[in-house]
Design a protein around this motif. Structure first.
Motif, PDB file in Angstrom:
ATOM      1  N   THR A   1       0.834  -1.206   0.000  1.00 47.31           N
ATOM      2  CA  THR A   1       0.000   0.000   0.000  1.00 47.31           C
ATOM      3  C   THR A   1       0.867   1.253   0.000  1.00 47.31           C
ATOM      4  O   THR A   1       0.633   2.189  -0.778  1.00 47.31           O
TER       5      THR A   1
ATOM      6  N   SER B   1      -3.527   1.193   5.908  1.00 49.05           N
ATOM      7  CA  SER B   1      -2.515   0.132   5.927  1.00 49.05           C
ATOM      8  C   SER B   1      -2.619  -0.698   7.196  1.00 49.05           C
ATOM      9  O   SER B   1      -2.514  -1.937   7.163  1.00 49.05           O
TER      10      SER B   1
ATOM     11  N   ALA C   1      -4.415  -4.268  -1.320  1.00 48.98           N
ATOM     12  CA  ALA C   1      -3.313  -3.464  -0.770  1.00 48.98           C
ATOM     13  C   ALA C   1      -2.784  -2.495  -1.817  1.00 48.98           C
ATOM     14  O   ALA C   1      -2.570  -1.309  -1.534  1.00 48.98           O
ATOM     15  N   CYS C   2      -2.591  -2.982  -3.044  1.00 53.25           N
ATOM     16  CA  CYS C   2      -2.092  -2.105  -4.110  1.00 53.25           C
ATOM     17  C   CYS C   2      -3.149  -1.099  -4.548  1.00 53.25           C
ATOM     18  O   CYS C   2      -2.853   0.091  -4.747  1.00 53.25           O
TER      19      CYS C   2
ATOM     20  N   SER D   1      -5.544   0.141  -2.770  1.00 51.31           N
ATOM     21  CA  SER D   1      -5.727   1.149  -1.720  1.00 51.31           C
ATOM     22  C   SER D   1      -4.714   2.275  -1.851  1.00 51.31           C
ATOM     23  O   SER D   1      -5.047   3.451  -1.660  1.00 51.31           O
ATOM     24  N   GLY D   2      -3.474   1.919  -2.188  1.00 52.27           N
ATOM     25  CA  GLY D   2      -2.459   2.955  -2.374  1.00 52.27           C
ATOM     26  C   GLY D   2      -2.838   3.916  -3.476  1.00 52.27           C
ATOM     27  O   GLY D   2      -2.671   5.135  -3.346  1.00 52.27           O
TER      28      GLY D   2
END
Length: 333
Positions: free
Chosen positions: A55, A77, A184-185, A187-188
């Motif tokens: 993230t 995170s 996770a990716c 969200s970043g």
């Protein structure tokens, strides 16, 4: 700690410290003194923090030097790490696993009567953190991800001791592991307010990376590499869970007659694997193909220190498979 992973964590040191602070702050609240040691155990049980790392790297890469809301990315995170931890606690209940990260699992130490509500508690804490980010698209993505995690786990359980295809195996993999890496990716990118096209690339990176990670994990389980895997070797096989090496082994060297099955404790697994090293080779090669897809996605991102560090992280993940317990000499990457 692996030098590659250490390099990644040093770049994100301040962010990761802030995320740990968020997690600890959530776990510190406890009105019952006798429950506090249980929550303290969660605080002490720190994994690799791969999902928060993804993230953070995707967030900073998307910003590419511009200013973003660090507080929000820290909250999210931390929430994703709590979701991951909750899913592990419930996995260990389902698998009746004794160890996790070389320590007694929550299930083993406190029993399922404690482990079940503890996992739910961690999900609740994650929701508390997520609401602070005030992002409806993000909460929708988290909801979909948790739903997929549950469906993946239930599908795997009901198909224990069954012969499944590689396609079926990969479908479960996407839901059990891929979706949380994907989230996770994603969200970043969402927190960096990047374009939908950029977010689509990030999601593909996360999904491909998650699939590769789980394939490598399954190969290590079957090779008996307990030290690197941080759980009991053959745990999946003992529970009748059909992973890629088992699917390939059943194709190449199915048990003769009706004397025993692949899941029979009497089945001479180690001896047969030594005779058929191509089983692990093919498993690892498929994992590497997904890792290459993830690398291709990273190559399309803005070129900065964070995209370089994403590559470093992938090199680290690939290096985990190079020490394969009793079969290390038969593998060449």
């Amino acid at each position: 700690m692996n030098p590659k992973l250490l390099k990644v964590k040093l770049l994100l040191k301040k962010d990761l410290e802030a995320i740990e602070s968020c997690i600890e702050s959530e776990l510190d609240w406890c009105p019952e003194a006798r429950i506090k040691p249980i929550l303290d155990g969660i605080k002490a049980s720190k994994g690799k923090r791969l999902r928060p790392i993804l993230t953070l790297l995707c967030f900073h890469n998307a910003l590419d030097g511009t200013q973003g809301n660090l507080q929000k990315v820290h909250w999210v995170s931390a929430a994703l790490e709590l979701i991951h931890h909750a899913s592990l606690i419930h996995d260990d209940i389902i698998d009746e696993a004794d160890t996790r990260h070389e320590k007694p699992s929550v299930y083993k130490q406190w029993g399922k009567e404690v482990a079940i509500p503890l996992g739910v508690h961690l999900y609740a804490l994650s929701l508390n953190l997520l609401t602070r980010a005030q992002s409806l698209p993000l909460i929708q993505s988290v909801s979909t991800t948790v739903k997929d995690l549950c469906m993946g786990e239930m599908t795997q359980v009901i198909r224990r001791h069954e012969t499944v295809s590689i396609e079926d195996y990969l479908r479960v993999l996407r839901k059990k592991t891929g979706v949380l890496f994907e989230l996770a990716c994603e969200s970043g990118g969402l927190l960096a307010n990047t374009s939908s096209q950029h977010i689509s690339v990030l999601k593909d990176i996360g999904m491909n990376l998650g699939i590769a990670y789980q394939i490598f994990d399954d190969a290590m389980d079957i090779s008996g590499n307990t030290l690197e895997l941080k759980k009991s070797a053959y745990q999946d096989l003992q529970k009748g869970e059909v992973t890629l090496p088992i699917i390939l082994l059943n194709q190449i060297a199915p048990p003769a007659g009706n004397e025993y099955s692949l899941f029979d404790p009497k089945y001479p697994l180690q001896e047969i694997l030594k005779s058929h090293p191509e089983v692990l080779h093919k498993s690892i090669e498929l994992g590497k193909s997904y890792l290459e897809k993830a690398k291709e996605g990273v190559n399309s991102l803005p070129k900065n220190n964070y995209s370089k560090t994403l590559h470093t992280l992938m090199v680290y993940l690939e290096s985990r498979i190079k020490q394969q317990g009793p079969f290390a000499k038969s593998l060449s990457l």
